[in-house]
Design a protein around this motif. Structure first.
Motif, mmCIF file in Angstrom:
data_model
loop_
_atom_site.group_PDB
_atom_site.id
_atom_site.type_symbol
_atom_site.label_atom_id
_atom_site.label_comp_id
_atom_site.label_asym_id
_atom_site.label_seq_id
_atom_site.Cartn_x
_atom_site.Cartn_y
_atom_site.Cartn_z
ATOM 1 N N ALA A 114 -14.738 7.892 -32.415
ATOM 2 C CA ALA A 114 -13.464 7.639 -31.747
ATOM 3 C C ALA A 114 -12.436 7.099 -32.738
ATOM 4 O O ALA A 114 -12.784 6.471 -33.743
ATOM 5 N N LYS A 115 -11.180 7.345 -32.433
ATOM 6 C CA LYS A 115 -10.062 6.759 -33.181
ATOM 7 C C LYS A 115 -9.325 5.841 -32.214
ATOM 8 O O LYS A 115 -8.606 6.314 -31.330
ATOM 9 N N THR A 116 -9.528 4.558 -32.380
ATOM 10 C CA THR A 116 -8.966 3.601 -31.441
ATOM 11 C C THR A 116 -7.448 3.577 -31.553
ATOM 12 O O THR A 116 -6.901 3.235 -32.599
ATOM 13 N N ALA A 117 -6.785 3.952 -30.473
ATOM 14 C CA ALA A 117 -5.330 3.969 -30.450
ATOM 15 C C ALA A 117 -4.825 2.739 -29.712
ATOM 16 O O ALA A 117 -4.475 2.794 -28.534
ATOM 17 N N SER A 118 -4.837 1.614 -30.392
ATOM 18 C CA SER A 118 -4.356 0.363 -29.799
ATOM 19 C C SER A 118 -3.619 -0.437 -30.860
ATOM 20 O O SER A 118 -3.804 -0.229 -32.071
ATOM 21 N N PHE A 119 -2.792 -1.380 -30.428
ATOM 22 C CA PHE A 119 -2.045 -2.204 -31.383
ATOM 23 C C PHE A 119 -2.996 -3.063 -32.205
ATOM 24 O O PHE A 119 -2.777 -3.296 -33.395
ATOM 25 N N VAL A 120 -4.059 -3.548 -31.588
ATOM 26 C CA VAL A 120 -5.033 -4.375 -32.307
ATOM 27 C C VAL A 120 -5.617 -3.603 -33.491
ATOM 28 O O VAL A 120 -5.798 -4.152 -34.581
ATOM 29 N N ALA A 121 -5.916 -2.324 -33.267
ATOM 30 C CA ALA A 121 -6.530 -1.512 -34.317
ATOM 31 C C ALA A 121 -5.520 -1.011 -35.339
ATOM 32 O O ALA A 121 -5.845 -0.884 -36.524
ATOM 33 N N ALA A 122 -4.285 -0.711 -34.900
ATOM 34 C CA ALA A 122 -3.323 -0.034 -35.781
ATOM 35 C C ALA A 122 -2.149 -0.903 -36.191
ATOM 36 O O ALA A 122 -1.406 -0.536 -37.118
ATOM 37 N N GLY A 123 -1.928 -2.051 -35.540
ATOM 38 C CA GLY A 123 -0.807 -2.909 -35.880
ATOM 39 C C GLY A 123 0.517 -2.174 -35.768
ATOM 40 O O GLY A 123 0.737 -1.399 -34.828
ATOM 41 N N PRO A 124 1.426 -2.369 -36.726
ATOM 42 C CA PRO A 124 2.749 -1.735 -36.632
ATOM 43 C C PRO A 124 2.707 -0.212 -36.727
ATOM 44 O O PRO A 124 3.703 0.454 -36.445
ATOM 45 N N LYS A 125 1.553 0.354 -37.092
ATOM 46 C CA LYS A 125 1.426 1.807 -37.164
ATOM 47 C C LYS A 125 0.895 2.412 -35.852
ATOM 48 O O LYS A 125 0.423 3.535 -35.833
ATOM 49 N N ALA A 127 2.350 3.587 -33.184
ATOM 50 C CA ALA A 127 2.965 4.835 -32.728
ATOM 51 C C ALA A 127 2.422 6.027 -33.500
ATOM 52 O O ALA A 127 2.129 7.081 -32.925
ATOM 53 N N GLU A 128 2.264 5.867 -34.819
ATOM 54 C CA GLU A 128 1.711 6.948 -35.637
ATOM 55 C C GLU A 128 0.272 7.254 -35.209
ATOM 56 O O GLU A 128 -0.127 8.424 -35.114
ATOM 57 N N ARG A 129 -0.500 6.200 -34.946
ATOM 58 C CA ARG A 129 -1.888 6.377 -34.531
ATOM 59 C C ARG A 129 -1.953 7.122 -33.193
ATOM 60 O O ARG A 129 -2.782 8.016 -33.011
ATOM 61 N N GLU A 130 -1.086 6.751 -32.269
ATOM 62 C CA GLU A 130 -1.101 7.402 -30.962
ATOM 63 C C GLU A 130 -0.709 8.875 -31.059
ATOM 64 O O GLU A 130 -1.305 9.728 -30.390
ATOM 65 N N ALA A 160 -0.067 6.216 -25.690
ATOM 66 C CA ALA A 160 -0.999 7.330 -25.864
ATOM 67 C C ALA A 160 -0.752 8.398 -24.806
ATOM 68 O O ALA A 160 -0.774 9.603 -25.106
ATOM 69 N N ALA A 161 -0.485 7.977 -23.575
ATOM 70 C CA ALA A 161 -0.221 8.949 -22.507
ATOM 71 C C ALA A 161 1.068 9.711 -22.764
ATOM 72 O O ALA A 161 1.138 10.935 -22.575
ATOM 73 N N ILE A 162 2.092 9.002 -23.212
ATOM 74 C CA ILE A 162 3.368 9.660 -23.522
ATOM 75 C C ILE A 162 3.185 10.635 -24.677
ATOM 76 O O ILE A 162 3.718 11.752 -24.656
ATOM 77 N N ALA A 163 2.417 10.234 -25.701
ATOM 78 C CA ALA A 163 2.177 11.113 -26.847
ATOM 79 C C ALA A 163 1.416 12.370 -26.431
ATOM 80 O O ALA A 163 1.669 13.458 -26.965
#
Length: 418
Positions: A114-125, A127-130, A160-163
């Motif tokens: 899995a690629k965790t798409a959350s702020f905790v995992a990606a920080g300021p990035k 949106a890019e992760r999502e 993530a839903a919007i993306a």
């Protein structure tokens, strides 16, 4: 109804003999359970015109595949594990380092990291992760279900839903097919429900035996936890054990309040137990050492009357509206503090349907049909607005072809029933 011998059940637990509840020992074909549930979900997806679902609720992933991993963690940190399910493919995206947990599950065709798409995992990035996550999901869905696929989501970060929508997917809500699938239990599934209930009843028997003035609510409540975990149950979903004045109004969370002499103690189990199935029944006890007061007995008698009446009118084919019309009429002095539901569905958690009181039906209720294979919990809370104490009672039942079968066997309190 035969009395449940909680003294004998408690004796069975000496030495923690139930530490590992083997499904073979219970005679449960868990493979058949998993296959039935996945087929149910696929059938409801087809009924709702959904080509693929992306499930991130860990309870729904467990329903669809039988796999589990850090259930409570996954509810909070997500999507950190998720499932893509189509009419003929099941691909589980598992949390980092955990891919081996799905080994041997016939309900999973492939496991990917899995690629965790959350702020905790990606920080300021984030949106890019999502966006990257959504593109991967969109590509997979197109590969499995075609370019114009309709995709259902039941729980997802807003970004993530919007993306996913921006990636070109036709997004719809998957709650309806998931809930409708879960609502009807197979005979083999019911073996899991009953195993969970028997284990929870052992825990409640231990809790009842431990009652004494001077314990805190939390100390007493911990007895249930110890027994549930020792029997390989999962967790308790709420904190609903209260004593004395904290039994009224209901929904006060368990605290460090010291239990006093001759107080009422009210419990709602809300246990996610063996095999991930919900054991949901409520009981109210008396702390002793004296006898219950007439006022305590009256509260208990009225609550018991409500549950008994509403159990008596349940039958297959009854509409939700007609159930509300026929349900017990709550006396005015208890109406303000009434439980918010008359009954509700129960499976791996509380679930569809909600059955409302007659007075609440015009604003909150919706219609439907009580069907064989549904497991329902019939609720009562009785306590006057501003009253000293209250009583919580609840029974769990299976709707059959001819009526209902009582599932929760823990006895009521004879000294409170009078």
């Amino acid at each position: 109804m035969a009395e449940f011998d909680w003294h004998a059940e408690r004796a069975d637990l000496q030495g923690l003999a139930q530490l590992d509840r083997s499904p073979e020992g219970e005679g449960i074909d868990l493979k058949a359970v998993r296959q039935y549930r996945q087929a149910q979900l696929r059938r409801e997806m087809e009924n709702h015109g959904i080509d693929a679902v992306i499930l991130s609720d860990p309870v729904n992933i467990r329903y669809a595949t039988g796999t589990r991993n850090m259930q409570v963690f996954s509810m909070r940190n997500g999507p950190s594990r998720y499932l893509v399910l189509t009419a003929d493919r099941s691909i589980l995206f598992e949390f980092t380092g955990c891919l081996h947990l799905a080994d041997g599950f016939e309900t999973v065709d492939e496991v990917r990291p899995a690629k965790t798409a959350s702020f905790v995992a990606a920080g300021p990035k984030i949106a890019e992760r999502e966006v990257a996550w959504a593109r991967e999901m969109a590509g997979l869905v197109e590969e499995l279900a075609g370019k114009r696929a309709t995709v259902g989501l039941e729980r997802m970060n807003a970004g993530a839903a919007i993306a996913l929508r921006d990636a070109g997917l036709h997004i719809v809500d998957a709650q309806a097919p998931v809930e409708m699938a879960r609502a009807i239990k197979s005979a083999e599934e019911m073996k899991c429900v009953n195993a969970s209930l028997r284990a929870t009843e052992r825990g409640v028997a231990n809790l009842r035996a431990a009652i004494r003035p001077g314990l805190t609510e939390a100390e007493l409540w911990s007895v249930l936890h110890q027994s549930v975990i020792a029997q390989n149950g999962d967790y308790v979903e709420t904190r609903l054990l209260n004593a004395g004045a904290r039994t009224n109004p209901w929904f006060q969370e368990t605290s460090d309040k010291v239990i006093g002499e001759n107080e009422l103690i009210a419990l709602d189990t809300d246990v996610v137990g063996c095999h991930g199935y919900y054991s949901d029944f409520s009981r109210t006890f008396h702390a002793g050492p004296g006898k219950p007061t007439p006022e305590q007995r009256e509260l208990y008698r009225v609550a018991h009357e409500q549950v008994s009446h509403n159990l008596g009118i349940l039958r297959p084919g009854l509409s939700f509206r007609d159930y509300a019309e026929g349900a017990w009429d709550i006396p005015e002095k208890y109406h303000a503090n009434r439980y918010y539901l008359s009954a509700h569905g129960c499976g791996m958690t509380g679930e569809y349907p909600y059955l409302y009181h007659r007075g609440d039906f015009p604003d909150a209720g919706y219609d439907g049909e009580i069907r064989p294979g549904m497991t329902l919990c019939v609720e009562s809370y009785i306590g006057e607005d501003g009253g000293k104490e209250g009583v919580k009672l609840e029974q769990q039942v299976l709707v059959t072809e001819s009526g209902v079968e009582l599932l929760s066997r823990f006895p009521f309190e004879e000294e409170l029933l009078g």
